[in-house]
Design an enzyme around this catalytic site. Structure first.
Site, PDB file in Angstrom:
ATOM      1  N   CYS A   2       0.856  -1.176   0.000  1.00  0.00           N
ATOM      2  CA  CYS A   2       0.000   0.000   0.000  1.00  0.00           C
ATOM      3  C   CYS A   2       0.894   1.229   0.000  1.00  0.00           C
ATOM      4  CB  CYS A   2      -0.830   0.036   1.279  1.00  0.00           C
ATOM      5  SG  CYS A   2      -1.707  -1.493   1.579  1.00  0.00           S
ATOM      6  N   ARG A  27       1.590   1.757  -5.931  1.00  0.00           N
ATOM      7  CA  ARG A  27       1.795   0.788  -4.857  1.00  0.00           C
ATOM      8  C   ARG A  27       0.532  -0.019  -4.555  1.00  0.00           C
ATOM      9  NH1 ARG A  27       6.343   1.756  -1.908  1.00  0.00           N
ATOM     10  NH2 ARG A  27       5.481   0.582  -0.190  1.00  0.00           N
ATOM     11  N   TRP A  71      -3.632  -2.017  -1.579  1.00  0.00           N
ATOM     12  CA  TRP A  71      -3.568  -3.222  -2.403  1.00  0.00           C
ATOM     13  C   TRP A  71      -3.804  -4.359  -1.419  1.00  0.00           C
ATOM     14  CZ3 TRP A  71       0.301  -7.265  -3.162  1.00  0.00           C
ATOM     15  CH2 TRP A  71       0.137  -7.984  -4.343  1.00  0.00           C
ATOM     16  N   ASN A  97       0.992   0.021   6.010  1.00  0.00           N
ATOM     17  CA  ASN A  97       1.524  -0.755   4.892  1.00  0.00           C
ATOM     18  C   ASN A  97       2.324  -1.907   5.506  1.00  0.00           C
ATOM     19  OD1 ASN A  97       4.288  -0.127   2.589  1.00  0.00           O
ATOM     20  ND2 ASN A  97       2.791  -1.752   2.577  1.00  0.00           N
ATOM     21  N   GLY A  98       1.931  -3.148   5.196  1.00  0.00           N
ATOM     22  CA  GLY A  98       2.637  -4.291   5.779  1.00  0.00           C
ATOM     23  C   GLY A  98       1.642  -5.333   6.239  1.00  0.00           C
ATOM     24  N   GLU A 469      12.134 -12.000 -20.073  1.00  0.00           N
ATOM     25  CA  GLU A 469      11.682 -10.663 -19.674  1.00  0.00           C
ATOM     26  C   GLU A 469      10.666 -10.109 -20.684  1.00  0.00           C
ATOM     27  OE1 GLU A 469      11.559  -8.916 -17.169  1.00  0.00           O
ATOM     28  OE2 GLU A 469      11.314  -6.863 -17.820  1.00  0.00           O
ATOM     29  N   LYS A 473       6.930  -8.914 -19.633  1.00  0.00           N
ATOM     30  CA  LYS A 473       6.373  -7.590 -19.960  1.00  0.00           C
ATOM     31  C   LYS A 473       5.041  -7.765 -20.678  1.00  0.00           C
ATOM     32  CE  LYS A 473       8.046  -5.176 -17.993  1.00  0.00           C
ATOM     33  NZ  LYS A 473       9.022  -5.680 -17.113  1.00  0.00           N
ATOM     34  N   GLU A 476       2.261  -9.089 -18.285  1.00  0.00           N
ATOM     35  CA  GLU A 476       1.817  -8.224 -17.189  1.00  0.00           C
ATOM     36  C   GLU A 476       1.049  -6.999 -17.666  1.00  0.00           C
ATOM     37  OE1 GLU A 476       4.866  -6.671 -14.494  1.00  0.00           O
ATOM     38  OE2 GLU A 476       6.254  -6.427 -16.155  1.00  0.00           O
ATOM     39  N   HIS A 492      10.925 -29.623 -26.865  1.00  0.00           N
ATOM     40  CA  HIS A 492      10.662 -30.476 -25.696  1.00  0.00           C
ATOM     41  C   HIS A 492       9.318 -30.148 -25.057  1.00  0.00           C
ATOM     42  CE1 HIS A 492      14.631 -32.157 -26.075  1.00  0.00           C
ATOM     43  NE2 HIS A 492      15.136 -30.939 -26.136  1.00  0.00           N
ATOM     44  N   LYS A 591       3.891  -2.399  -7.887  1.00  0.00           N
ATOM     45  CA  LYS A 591       5.295  -2.148  -8.201  1.00  0.00           C
ATOM     46  C   LYS A 591       6.229  -2.610  -7.094  1.00  0.00           C
ATOM     47  CE  LYS A 591       8.274   0.869 -10.537  1.00  0.00           C
ATOM     48  NZ  LYS A 591       8.337  -0.036 -11.672  1.00  0.00           N
TER      49      LYS A 591
HETATM   50  C1  G6P Z   1       7.001  -6.532  -8.592  1.00  0.00           C
HETATM   51  C2  G6P Z   1       7.014  -5.582  -9.769  1.00  0.00           C
HETATM   52  C3  G6P Z   1       8.064  -6.018 -10.785  1.00  0.00           C
HETATM   53  C4  G6P Z   1       9.420  -6.144 -10.097  1.00  0.00           C
HETATM   54  C5  G6P Z   1       9.360  -7.084  -8.894  1.00  0.00           C
HETATM   55  C6  G6P Z   1      10.637  -7.043  -8.093  1.00  0.00           C
HETATM   56  O1  G6P Z   1       6.521  -7.771  -8.989  1.00  0.00           O
HETATM   57  O2  G6P Z   1       5.748  -5.523 -10.387  1.00  0.00           O
HETATM   58  O3  G6P Z   1       8.154  -5.078 -11.822  1.00  0.00           O
HETATM   59  O4  G6P Z   1      10.350  -6.642 -11.024  1.00  0.00           O
HETATM   60  O5  G6P Z   1       8.303  -6.669  -8.025  1.00  0.00           O
HETATM   61  O6  G6P Z   1      10.780  -5.762  -7.558  1.00  0.00           O
HETATM   62  P1  G6P Z   1      12.137  -5.126  -7.125  1.00  0.00           P
HETATM   63  O7  G6P Z   1      11.771  -3.777  -6.584  1.00  0.00           O
HETATM   64  O8  G6P Z   1      12.697  -6.022  -6.055  1.00  0.00           O
HETATM   65  O9  G6P Z   1      13.018  -5.039  -8.303  1.00  0.00           O
END
Ligand code: G6P
Length: 596
Positions: A2, A27, A71, A97-98, A469, A473, A476, A492, A591
């Site tokens: 959050c 967040r 969140w 938050n937590g 990656e 992307k 997500e 495979h 994020k």
């Molecule tokens: C979340 C974000 C990702 C990020 C991951 C790790 O899942 O949506 O974009 O790569 O956390 O976050 P960090 O801050 O540890 O790189």
């Protein structure tokens, strides 16, 4: 996860709180709320994004307050469960938050004492704890309440009749912004940049009292902590869209500059100021989550190539289950936010095991920077879009720098090798700019393939993690099911899934994997799947194999992940735009993940 903000000052708090809160929406964004202290304690909450709160809340008079964007982790995303949460008497409002891990026991015991609960959240127990501990001093009540709480938290609390915000931190980020006749509190500096760039970071176990003219921080034992404020060089512009339709696109376009910033003054000084001198380690272990994990996987190839140091990569949440080996690796923790709880836990575990630790982080003063022996900042500037882009590319830059540093120490890299590396690194912003100049072509491709149900991404060697990656992307933000594979693994299993509705993106730069990649592309085409290839400019062969080709500038293969991922970021972005997805705030993900 959050976002929280607080304000103590001489101005009306409501709009300031809302303004700061909007910058924390990345967040979490399933519900939000605000509490303002004026003649009384006014509290308003709503389900949905902050815009819903903004359009429905009444005018609230008062110059102190707290606000929250949520969140959900404990309790559904409803108005009742939104923060701030109040006690029985509606005298104390709390944002959090937590996770309070012992909240069930606390709730039961508070209920036995006659407290009534109005939400399903863990947070609400804290409002009731503060209520029962309050004897006229809010900070003392919070400190006593915290003694009964297990878990992770950033709390902010206000009460009627006290011109102050009380805050507490344990493992969730919290920063205090210093103004003139006003002070602020937030989960992240970007929330406050419009008002101040002078910040004091709170540490775990600390409690703070914030009034309009003063900030007092106490440590766990109640001793006053004196900490110098830091001036943050990020500007408000850095944290706003600057004319782009989405933060993600802005951040993709900022990458040439971000790469440049990340290298600035560093490559030249590596020899005189190495990151690690005489370090007693024989291997490297990289630990990270999500996109940062993919930077780690790419980093393995970079570190092994440049320094010949054996490198392994592990997902943060899995590290704790690994048995300590006889090896004594250098542990590299990669996290753009610097706050990901699983990565923090891994950092602590690594230290417990006696390993030297390095953090690669983007946010100055973030939690990880206090847990590790050495920090490499990625200097990408604030990243607001949930999908990591410029932080990923600058994590790769950090890997090149680390690889050079280790390479010089292990003597795997000669002085000549170093000079050539520096030249190639300096070319990277131009290679990325070339890709950005092709944004229209990539958008056209996205239009062509936007109705895909599945997309597969294949690559070999250092471009295998880039395929992973690219797939991440895509899934997500565009919600197309994306999967990345080492190209050699296609036969495979994944080949069974191919059809005309499942385009395959193949990274086929001219390196020692090229011929094999052409073979894989042929395998795919033979099954009727369209192929989008990414290759080097001047490669006339590739177009004969693939349906569409995006060309990147020819650079040494070790560096190709950087322009290649920018192609894949743009492709994912335009696919998502074409499909009308909420690009900066994809559903169900956030994020910064501060839960395990
Ligand atoms: C979340 C974000 C990702 C990020 C991951 C790790 O899942 O949506 O974009 O790569 O956390 O976050 P960090 O801050 O540890 O790189």
């Amino acid at each position: 996860m959050c976002g929280i903000v607080g304000y103590a000052g001489g101005r009306e708090a409501q709009q300031i709180l809302l303004d700061c809160l909007k910058r924390l929406e990345y967040r979490g964004y399933d519900s939000s709320g605000i509490a303002v202290v004026g003649a009384d304690l006014q509290l308003f909450k709503s389900k949905g994004e902050i815009a819903v709160l903004e359009s429905s809340m009444p005018v609230m008079k008062g110059s102190f307050g707290i606000a929250h964007t949520r969140w959900a982790t404990q309790g559904k995303p409803t108005t009742e469960n939104a923060h701030p949460l109040a006690d029985c008497s509606n005298r104390f409002a709390v944002v959090h938050n937590g996770i309070i891990s012992n909240f069930m026991d606390l709730r039961e015991s508070l209920q036995k004492d006659g407290h009534t609960f109005s939400s399903e959240t863990d947070t609400e127990v804290f409002s009731h704890l503060v209520e029962s501990e309050y004897k006229g001093d809010l900070l003392e009540a919070v400190r006593n309440a915290l003694k009964r709480v297990d878990g992770t938290y950033a709390f902010a609390v206000v009460t009627h009749g006290k011109d102050e915000v009380v805050a507490a931190r344990n493992e969730s980020p919290l920063v205090i912004g210093l103004g003139d006749g006003e002070n602020f509190l937030a989960s992240d500096v970007t929330a406050l940049l419009k008002y101040t760039n002078l910040m004091v970071y709170m540490s775990d176990g600390e409690v703070a009292r914030i009034t309009k003219d003063s900030v007092t921080i106490l440590d766990r034992e109640g001793r006053e902590v004196k900490r110098e404020p830091q001036r943050i060089s990020w500007s408000l512009d850095d944290a706003e869209k600057g004319g782009y339709p989405h933060f993600m696109l802005k951040e993709i376009f900022e990458q040439p500059n971000a790469i440049h910033e990340s290298m600035l003054g560093r490559v030249e000084s590596l020899e005189s100021e190495p990151f690690f001198q005489g370090s007693p380690f024989s291997s490297v272990k990289i630990i990270a989550c999500g996109t940062s994990y993919h930077a780690g996987l790419t980093g393995k190839y970079i570190l092994e190539e440049l320094s010949r140091t054996p490198t392994t990569v592990q997902i943060s949440s899995e590290y704790r289950y690994s048995t300590a080996s006889r090896e004594n690796p250098l542990v590299v923790l990669v996290t753009q936010s610097g706050e990901t709880l699983d990565t923090m836990a891994a950092a602590r575990e690594a230290r417990k095991r006696g390993h030297r630790t390095v953090g690669i982080a983007n946010v100055m003063g973030s939690a990880i920077t206090r847990e590790v022996d050495h920090v490499i900042y990625t200097r990408a500037g604030p990243e607001i879009g949930v999908a990591a882009t410029k932080t990923f590319v600058t994590q790769l830059v950090a890997m090149y720098l680390l690889g050079m540093d280790l390479g010089m120490q292990t003597k795997a890299m000669s002085a000549q090798g170093k000079r050539s590396m520096i030249g190639q690194l300096r070319n990277l912003p131009r290679a990325v700019q070339d890709v950005l100049n092709q944004a229209d072509e990539i958008e056209a491709l996205a239009k062509k393939y936007s109705s895909a149900k599945d997309m597969f991404f294949i690559g070999r060697n250092i471009n295998y993690p880039i395929a992973l990656e690219g797939a991440l992307k895509t899934k997500e933000i565009s919600y197309i099911h994306g999967e990345g594979f080492p190209a050699g693994e296609l036969k495979h299993g994944p080949l069974a899934l191919l059809s005309k509705d499942s385009p395959v993106v193949a990274v086929a730069v001219k390196d020692h994997t090229y011929e094999k990649m052409l073979g894989n592309i042929s395998e795919v085409s033979a099954r009727g799947s369209p192929v989008i290839a990414i290759g080097f400019e001047g490669d006339t062969e590739l177009a004969k194999y693939a349906d569409d080709v995006i060309y990147i500038r020819e650079i040494p293969p070790l560096f190709s992940p950087v322009p290649v991922i920018v192609v894949l970021q743009l492709l994912a972005y335009y696919l998502a735009r074409e499909r009308g997805c909420p690009i900066d705030k994809p559903k169900n993900i956030a994020k910064t993940v501060t839960v395990e």
